[in-house]
Design an enzyme around this catalytic site. Sequence first.
Site, PDB file in Angstrom:
ATOM      1  N   TYR A 260      61.850 -18.225 -86.566  1.00 43.06           N
ATOM      2  CA  TYR A 260      62.493 -16.996 -87.018  1.00 43.06           C
ATOM      3  C   TYR A 260      63.090 -17.138 -88.410  1.00 43.06           C
ATOM      4  O   TYR A 260      63.192 -16.164 -89.157  1.00 43.06           O
ATOM      5  CB  TYR A 260      63.507 -16.497 -85.976  1.00 43.06           C
ATOM      6  CG  TYR A 260      62.796 -15.733 -84.894  1.00 43.06           C
ATOM      7  CD1 TYR A 260      62.408 -14.413 -85.106  1.00 43.06           C
ATOM      8  CD2 TYR A 260      62.414 -16.352 -83.722  1.00 43.06           C
ATOM      9  CE1 TYR A 260      61.692 -13.720 -84.154  1.00 43.06           C
ATOM     10  CE2 TYR A 260      61.687 -15.655 -82.762  1.00 43.06           C
ATOM     11  CZ  TYR A 260      61.329 -14.334 -82.975  1.00 43.06           C
ATOM     12  OH  TYR A 260      60.607 -13.640 -82.044  1.00 43.06           O
ATOM     13  N   HIS A 417      67.012 -15.769 -79.298  1.00 38.36           N
ATOM     14  CA  HIS A 417      65.760 -16.499 -79.166  1.00 38.36           C
ATOM     15  C   HIS A 417      65.972 -17.953 -78.755  1.00 38.36           C
ATOM     16  O   HIS A 417      65.028 -18.746 -78.758  1.00 38.36           O
ATOM     17  CB  HIS A 417      64.959 -16.413 -80.463  1.00 38.36           C
ATOM     18  CG  HIS A 417      64.448 -15.032 -80.735  1.00 38.36           C
ATOM     19  ND1 HIS A 417      63.471 -14.463 -79.954  1.00 38.36           N
ATOM     20  CD2 HIS A 417      64.788 -14.111 -81.665  1.00 38.36           C
ATOM     21  CE1 HIS A 417      63.225 -13.233 -80.409  1.00 38.36           C
ATOM     22  NE2 HIS A 417      64.013 -12.992 -81.434  1.00 38.36           N
TER      23      HIS A 417
END
Lengths: 735, 735
Positions: A260, A417
């Site tokens: 990410y 996440h």
Amino acid sequence: KTTEVSESETLKSHPNLILTQESVAEIKAHLGSIPVFDATLAKVQEEVDLAIAEGIDVPIPKDMAGGYTHTQHKANYDHMQKAGVLFQLLGDEKYAIYIRDMLLEYAALFPTLGRHPQERSYSRGKFFWQCLNDSNWLVYTSQAYDCIYDWLPKEQSDHLNRTLFKPYADFLSVETPKFFNRVHNHSTWGNVAVGMIALVMDDDELLDRALYGLEDDNIDPNELDDDGGVIKDKDGKAGFFANLDSPFSPDGFYTEGPYYQRYAMYPFMIFAEALHNKKPELKIFEYKDGVLLKAVDALLNLTDADGEFFPLNDGQKGMSYYTASLVSAVDIAYYYGSQRPELLSVAKAQNKVQLDATGLAVAIGLKEGKEQPFIKKSMELTDGRNGDEGAVGILRHQDDNAAMTLVMKYTGQGLSHGHYDKLSFSLYEDGEEVLQDYGLSRFVNVEQKNGGGYLKENKTFAKHTIAHNTVIQDETSHFDYDFVTGSRHHSDRYVFDASNPQIQIMGAKEHNAYPNTSFHRTMVMVKDSTLAKPYIIDVFKVLSNTAHQYDLPYYYFGQIVATSFKTEAPKALEPLGTKNGYQHLWKEAESTANADHIQFTWLNNQIFYSITSATHAKDKVLLARTGANDPEFNLRRDPAMILRKENTASAVFASVIEPHGVYNAVSETADNAYSQFESVTVVLDEEAYTAIVLKMTSGASKLLILSNLDPNNETEHNLKIGANNYQWTGAYYFQ
Amino acid sequence: KTTEVSESETLKSHPNLILTQESVAEIKAHLGSIPVFDATLAKVQEEVDLAIAEGIDVPIPKDMAGGYTHTQHKANYDHMQKAGVLFQLLGDEKYAIYIRDMLLEYAALFPTLGRHPQERSYSRGKFFWQCLNDSNWLVYTSQAYDCIYDWLPKEQSDHLNRTLFKPYADFLSVETPKFFNRVHNHSTWGNVAVGMIALVMDDDELLDRALYGLEDDNIDPNELDDDGGVIKDKDGKAGFFANLDSPFSPDGFYTEGPYYQRYAMYPFMIFAEALHNKKPELKIFEYKDGVLLKAVDALLNLTDADGEFFPLNDGQKGMSYYTASLVSAVDIAYYYGSQRPELLSVAKAQNKVQLDATGLAVAIGLKEGKEQPFIKKSMELTDGRNGDEGAVGILRHQDDNAAMTLVMKYTGQGLSHGHYDKLSFSLYEDGEEVLQDYGLSRFVNVEQKNGGGYLKENKTFAKHTIAHNTVIQDETSHFDYDFVTGSRHHSDRYVFDASNPQIQIMGAKEHNAYPNTSFHRTMVMVKDSTLAKPYIIDVFKVLSNTAHQYDLPYYYFGQIVATSFKTEAPKALEPLGTKNGYQHLWKEAESTANADHIQFTWLNNQIFYSITSATHAKDKVLLARTGANDPEFNLRRDPAMILRKENTASAVFASVIEPHGVYNAVSETADNAYSQFESVTVVLDEEAYTAIVLKMTSGASKLLILSNLDPNNETEHNLKIGANNYQWTGAYYFQ
Ligand SMILES: [Ca+2]
Ligand SMILES: [Ca+2]
Ligand SMILES: [Ca+2]
Ligand SMILES: [Mg+2]
Ligand SMILES: [Mg+2]
Ligand SMILES: [Mg+2]
Ligand SMILES: [Mg+2]
């Protein structure tokens, strides 16, 4: 007349976002003599010319990711951004016309739209099913708009500002506060989208909103997003600076993980470049001690030998620094940093550049042959905004025989996440995984697999502790798989010392994964001069106040060559358990150690590996494979060897992991197919010290003593083990 | 005086086996100016110098393959052969001394030995556990001996001949007739061992024995070897010529398959070179219309894009034309053939040469840049000594988008290493397996795995029909897995036509795999101009007089993306069956087609593939994986999709197999993730014709009509299907 002058100054001010009038002039002067830049430009031109030939298509939004309208709107912003660059650098008006005509269609469409008809997102967008993609659109389109701003008649830019861009910025912010006012990579895109268009339109109120967030958002502090993450930042901050402050550690590590971080790097870096150009007084590249430049360096170091990111937390394997956002990031970091020649070698491998002043500088550097190898060294990258919320430790060894990389994760939760993987690790040899982190369970943009979105097995397996090479208590994931609990804690670094290339050590503790239970893991990478490749010592000390079952999986690849324990073939395969990811593992064998150590040898990529581990006779060894309770075959069928200790309050898992031989299928030779270790024994385990003896097949023997309470490298220790006295200074003794 | 002259002539005659006095002189004149030769020589010298420095070690034989004495005796013959070359080419006596001293130790040891103490072989050796390895020893050592023959005092060569070499040759032949008097790759080594030493000693009686076998061997015609192969050739022939006549087809295909052909090529080629040098009157390279040179070409064509041999029958994957025996074979074929520049490009990839006249010629050719690409074309390689016992068909397509290779096996049994795999196939893309043949179950020379020998799973799984991409009736292998029955039959070629690169076709029939059952499989490789890559049409027609169950597996790799049929996750995995290899497969899912076609899409190596297959609604689809009943984890865990038709006498399996898209993990794009086919339908199936309609997603549709009884390409056909009439000439209609 004064008015007119000022108007004409305004007219001449664009482009001033990414391309500037000065950089355009400089690039034009170099075109034709800067091979990487010229080649990138030629490809972009070819692509945009094709798009122009195909004609403008601005469909009414309808589809999910992967579907037609989604893909078309994505292509549109990409082509507009590129057309803007081409217009500036090549001067051909057809590119400006293409952008203008498309923007006018968007301006006609926008006011007619409610939220996107697909209802799967907590923040549905306009052109796309989620505001994230709409923000992508605006980040790219702002650049295109900047490139034609001066070329457009003022009434057209006024019309676009009023009908499309200002309302769009409001939509993404004030109308969608849960999306905009968060600390999250999605919100970074939202902030940057608003900020970029603010800079183009010279709208300071909008810019303020982008930088500092909405003042009032009325978000329920307990509200969760689609991924189960909390919306509201714990400090209540929002906006671009909050997204820069909080997820980035001072080392430039991004708490969501490299996958990410890679995705977020584009808005961070491109907006920083824009701010640098238009608001130099913000000194954005010096912000937080230059965290943005450090972030690029951190990201490049969070890769294996192929440049692929370690799949920590939700990360899709195969993503690498060849991705477009890293081309941009590397070029920007080179230009606004100190022109480090190591970055040029990465840019050279990428073989393309960003089409602006930064890419020009890189292309010139490469043309002048200034690149130096980017050598990844052992390093610790702290987590947390202040760098005190654990870290990722990376130990590396590289010589002619092997490139080994050991990655240990002792960070915070990593936002929505994050995986429940405290003190987990993965091991690489030459860019190949030896002991893996499963990564995510998703096939990004493969429509047949849940529209390219996260698969349910991401939540039922990949995020769970059992999917990782770390200890699980009583078949329950860390923090009982509770996001809020996990987010409240982080592991603590204990020791990291890579100063001696022969003995590199890292260790961390975790006190909150389970109630009344503490973990202490130490990993040592040893390069013994008598052995061709380094080996890893893995000491995982668990302490609880009551008896539990402890599992420690090692997710290897390839084929089993030999086991010291007897394996039996089950008549039928049963799942290893019923919940917390265990339901997704088939139990291929269940054995008892029946000895004071076990050894497990396998062959992968033509290399022999062994794990030798101290055991109690009653300890179990499970051989398992993912794929149970997986009706859609979403999971890979990957194997694991799991060490299990039952009914014990405290335990030490002490193992050696080694690559030791090579198989050659052409000469059919098996060199060093046997482990170089005879046994691993825990000879002492007290509160203050743990001592391990490694017996090698050569007859040599090694003693590792770990100081469990004091890692200070100046503390003197004195310990009696059996008849012998050991004196040393620092966190460990190894001889 | 006459006597003395003849003695001195004799003294000067060696070397004359592989190196000759003329070739030595020629090579010496070129040394230093022939890069590949010079580099190979330098490496060999380094290796032998190291061995000399380590000293001579001729241990008393004791160990199995992989063990110490085995490995040492292997190293000894290898070093002696190389030392012989070094002595001749560099003139340094230390190499001759090394060989002499070692041979004297062997001559002292040999008379003291009975058969090797390890009792696993039907033909136990002297220095090794099996005569095969002893023959290896003699083939290599003969070359070393030839190189120092003239240098040795006559009393020493007499001593060695009398004490070591003549008795050794007798041991391998008259004393071990079951080993020597066979048609089998092992016996080829035995024949050549005896033949090579016969040539060195000028012993014509021995040479006769090598070339034509023993006259009386008293072998029971039903006796079997360790692998279950019959010892006695059906025609009762033996010796080198018999081994050249019978296993090689006129096309140079070796009936045991490429893996064993590769192994046998060294003795075949090196002995042919020796015979050419010493018995040119035999015209060995012209024998059987130049079969040895054709064999090298056949072998090079039986490889994937990486040069790895197709693992037909018992073949270990990864073995390739980079192996030493192929270096030798390619050099010899180049020199004694017509100096084909294509062979030079293979030699260039191999990057080493044989250190004799043949390698010199190759090195000079490479130095002069004469190499041309070796382009592998579609071809059929017949099996059987007369080329009338079936064949291997290879269809290839290569362009910028893809290199696809389809290999279909419709041969004879292939001696004791044959698999029960009539009409099976495998598919490759760019050197990677798309649909695999499992290969063998063995880790050659990995001692932990049954001493490096065949694993029991080779007999219980890998050789069985279910391990192959072909039809199995009633869960029973072809020929009921009976070697004698299988050896009595072969499949029959039906059609092979690669003349049209857009539509390449091959087909074969098998009438004996099951009683009262016939198979007819046709495979077509179609390159449609509207599609990026070729697709495969697979039509497998089965006809029996009674109802049966028919299974057709496709052994794919990678991850399932989508299935048209519904898959359910079983609570526990059960084996697919109980015998004939079925006991080694886990049944991961059992579905019903529930439609007139099924579609199965998977992702491997970042490429999307689909199989679309015509079905009846009640047909089953099984998803299976190897690994059941495998307590030692000897099998890989590989997946298969199995089409099952139950309770039917006749059946047509009609499928399209296609690569159709690409996943890019860096750009996260899935291009063409969906099959290009809508359906496959059998619109007609009669004795004389079978017709298949392929509907494409583009709306296009294709009709394939196969003539089942007459493949003649001049026959005119006229067929009515529904309302339409089709007229065409030849074995098929495709439009
Ligand atoms: Ca990699
Ligand atoms: Ca290959
Ligand atoms: Ca590969
Ligand atoms: Mg993970
Ligand atoms: Mg803290
Ligand atoms: Mg096979
Ligand atoms: Mg025949």
